[in-house]
Design a protein around this motif. Structure first.
Motif, PDB file in Angstrom:
ATOM      1  N   THR A   1       0.870  -1.178   0.000  1.00  0.00           N
ATOM      2  CA  THR A   1       0.000   0.000   0.000  1.00  0.00           C
ATOM      3  C   THR A   1       0.902   1.221   0.000  1.00  0.00           C
ATOM      4  O   THR A   1       1.811   1.331   0.821  1.00  0.00           O
ATOM      5  N   ILE A   2       0.633   2.117  -0.947  1.00  0.00           N
ATOM      6  CA  ILE A   2       1.383   3.361  -1.065  1.00  0.00           C
ATOM      7  C   ILE A   2       0.465   4.494  -0.635  1.00  0.00           C
ATOM      8  O   ILE A   2      -0.641   4.627  -1.162  1.00  0.00           O
ATOM      9  N   LEU A   3       0.901   5.288   0.325  1.00  0.00           N
ATOM     10  CA  LEU A   3       0.101   6.435   0.739  1.00  0.00           C
ATOM     11  C   LEU A   3       0.230   7.529  -0.302  1.00  0.00           C
ATOM     12  O   LEU A   3       1.337   7.849  -0.742  1.00  0.00           O
ATOM     13  N   LEU A   4      -0.909   8.069  -0.695  1.00  0.00           N
ATOM     14  CA  LEU A   4      -0.983   9.032  -1.792  1.00  0.00           C
ATOM     15  C   LEU A   4      -1.488  10.381  -1.305  1.00  0.00           C
ATOM     16  O   LEU A   4      -2.251  10.461  -0.348  1.00  0.00           O
ATOM     17  N   LYS A   5      -1.093  11.413  -2.010  1.00  0.00           N
ATOM     18  CA  LYS A   5      -1.576  12.776  -1.771  1.00  0.00           C
ATOM     19  C   LYS A   5      -1.850  13.403  -3.125  1.00  0.00           C
ATOM     20  O   LYS A   5      -1.142  13.148  -4.091  1.00  0.00           O
ATOM     21  N   GLN A   6      -2.877  14.238  -3.194  1.00  0.00           N
ATOM     22  CA  GLN A   6      -3.225  14.888  -4.449  1.00  0.00           C
ATOM     23  C   GLN A   6      -2.518  16.232  -4.555  1.00  0.00           C
ATOM     24  O   GLN A   6      -2.510  17.013  -3.602  1.00  0.00           O
ATOM     25  N   VAL A   7      -1.922  16.480  -5.726  1.00  0.00           N
ATOM     26  CA  VAL A   7      -1.206  17.732  -5.985  1.00  0.00           C
ATOM     27  C   VAL A   7      -1.548  18.243  -7.381  1.00  0.00           C
ATOM     28  O   VAL A   7      -2.004  17.489  -8.235  1.00  0.00           O
ATOM     29  N   ALA A   8      -1.304  19.524  -7.604  1.00  0.00           N
ATOM     30  CA  ALA A   8      -1.551  20.130  -8.914  1.00  0.00           C
ATOM     31  C   ALA A   8      -0.356  19.966  -9.855  1.00  0.00           C
ATOM     32  O   ALA A   8      -0.525  19.863 -11.062  1.00  0.00           O
ATOM     33  N   CYS A   9       0.851  19.943  -9.304  1.00  0.00           N
ATOM     34  CA  CYS A   9       2.062  19.801 -10.116  1.00  0.00           C
ATOM     35  C   CYS A   9       2.814  18.544  -9.672  1.00  0.00           C
ATOM     36  O   CYS A   9       3.395  18.524  -8.591  1.00  0.00           O
TER      37      CYS A   9
END
Length: 152
Positions: free
Chosen positions: A26-34
């Motif tokens: 499991t890879i922890l993800l975060k949302q970004v614009a760039c």
């Protein structure tokens, strides 16, 4: 966890989801614009990763990207894939190889603060974020926050 990240993610929640899925990775993800400088992840509706692109060269302005935060939950058998005789990067080597061989990888969209403090500019911004209370961290009581930081 990578050593250049600052986060207040609830890891117990992520571990619980990992265990319920019986996921090997499991890879922890975060949302970004760039997404430049990060591993970009695409998942299906169940959270299984379908594509992993390490540090893309281009991106579409105005689109949100899920990126690899460098925080992983791995079952012990995954480490059997890591050679001990040469440098081996998880984002560049391990995850693409696992996808290619059919080992299921899952993404977990983590809630909370995350910052890659690998550059001086981002390290400085993270310091300001801490002082402004944007990241849940216990600062010593004697830390005095300059008024201009609180107001910005």
């Amino acid at each position: 966890m990578s050593g250049d990240g600052l986060t207040d993610f609830d890891l117990t929640k992520a571990i619980s989801v990992h265990q319920k899925r019986r996921a090997p990775v499991t890879i922890l993800l975060k949302q970004v614009a760039c997404p430049l400088g990060y591993g970009v992840v695409t998942t299906d509706e169940e959270g299984q990763i379908t594509q992993f692109i390490e540090k893309p060269k281009t991106f579409i302005q105005g689109k949100a990207y899920w990126i690899n935060t460098g925080i992983y939950i791995l079952e012990p058998e995954i480490l059997d894939y890591v050679p001990d005789d040469r440098p081996f990067d998880f984002g560049k080597d391990l995850f693409p190889m696992l996808l290619k061989t059919g080992v299921p990888l899952y993404g977990y969209a983590a809630d909370g603060y995350w910052s890659d403090v690998g550059t001086l500019q981002q390290y400085y911004q993270s310091q300001i974020d801490m002082l402004q209370g944007k990241v849940r961290i216990n600062l010593p009581a004697e830390v005095q926050v300059p008024v201009e930081l609180v107001q910005s």
